[in-house]
Scaffold this motif. Structure first.
Motif, PDB file in Angstrom:
ATOM      1  N   LEU A  21       4.852   6.358   2.073  1.00  0.00           N
ATOM      2  CA  LEU A  21       5.861   5.488   2.812  1.00  0.00           C
ATOM      3  C   LEU A  21       4.848   4.165   3.136  1.00  0.00           C
ATOM      4  CD1 LEU A  21       7.675   8.090   4.699  1.00  0.00           C
ATOM      5  CD2 LEU A  21       8.607   6.781   2.836  1.00  0.00           C
ATOM      6  N   ASN A  75       3.478  -1.420  -0.276  1.00  0.00           N
ATOM      7  CA  ASN A  75       3.277  -0.365   0.855  1.00  0.00           C
ATOM      8  C   ASN A  75       3.285  -0.923   2.228  1.00  0.00           C
ATOM      9  OD1 ASN A  75       3.196   1.856  -1.080  1.00  0.00           O
ATOM     10  ND2 ASN A  75       1.074   1.417  -1.460  1.00  0.00           N
ATOM     11  N   LYS A 111       6.712  -1.279   2.948  1.00  0.00           N
ATOM     12  CA  LYS A 111       7.545  -0.050   3.156  1.00  0.00           C
ATOM     13  C   LYS A 111       6.991   0.457   4.701  1.00  0.00           C
ATOM     14  CE  LYS A 111       7.008   2.059  -1.341  1.00  0.00           C
ATOM     15  NZ  LYS A 111       6.439   3.311  -1.888  1.00  0.00           N
TER      16      LYS A 111
END
Length: 159
Positions: free
Chosen positions: A101, A5, A8
């Motif tokens: 995201l 994460n 990302k």
């Protein structure tokens, strides 16, 4: 995972440790805090309370507003507090749509890196409540580190 994460988030977001446009960033932060808190908890404080924390403690180098953006759009933000050798992730909010995201992970990772660069030795997520907030606890524990229990003092008044 936490690492995935963070990666990302690094691909799509930018982080800013706010020195200019503090008022505008604060308004974005508080607006999103209200939206998130209304749906989850009833413990949101007044806008004046948060503003005083940000602006007054900042004068003494004890608070910092950090925001994550996508272009010019507010995605996530945090008010961090600093005291002695510790940075406290006191109050954080993010757009729910940005969580997948990696916005929150990216935000906290950037704060941890900033704290290390500034010479702080500890980063405290403040509350890790496995019983009442298991999802948030799991998120915070994903960063690793050591879980330390700090007892609280409460004064009771008897009539």
């Amino acid at each position: 995972s936490t690492k995935r994460n963070i990666k990302k988030g690094q691909k799509v977001f930018t982080v800013e440790f706010v020195d200019t446009n503090l008022e505008a960033n604060f308004i974005d932060y508080y607006t999103h805090l209200q939206k998130n808190q209304l749906s989850n908890y009833n413990n949101i404080k007044s806008k004046g309370f948060y503003k005083k924390i940000v602006f007054e403690l900042r004068k003494h180098g004890m608070s910092q507003m950090v925001v994550v953006k996508s272009g010019e759009n507010f995605i996530a933000g945090s008010i961090i507090l600093m005291f002695k050798n510790c940075v406290y992730g006191w109050n954080t909010v993010s757009k729910k749509s940005a969580n997948k995201l990696g916005a929150g992970h990216f935000l906290n990772w950037e704060i941890i890196k900033w704290a290390k660069e500034k010479g702080y030795e500890l980063y405290d997520f403040v509350i890790v409540d496995k019983k009442n907030l298991p999802g948030i606890a799991e998120y915070k524990l994903g960063f690793g580190g050591e879980l330390v229990h700090f007892p609280r003092y409460r004064k009771k008044f008897f009539l």
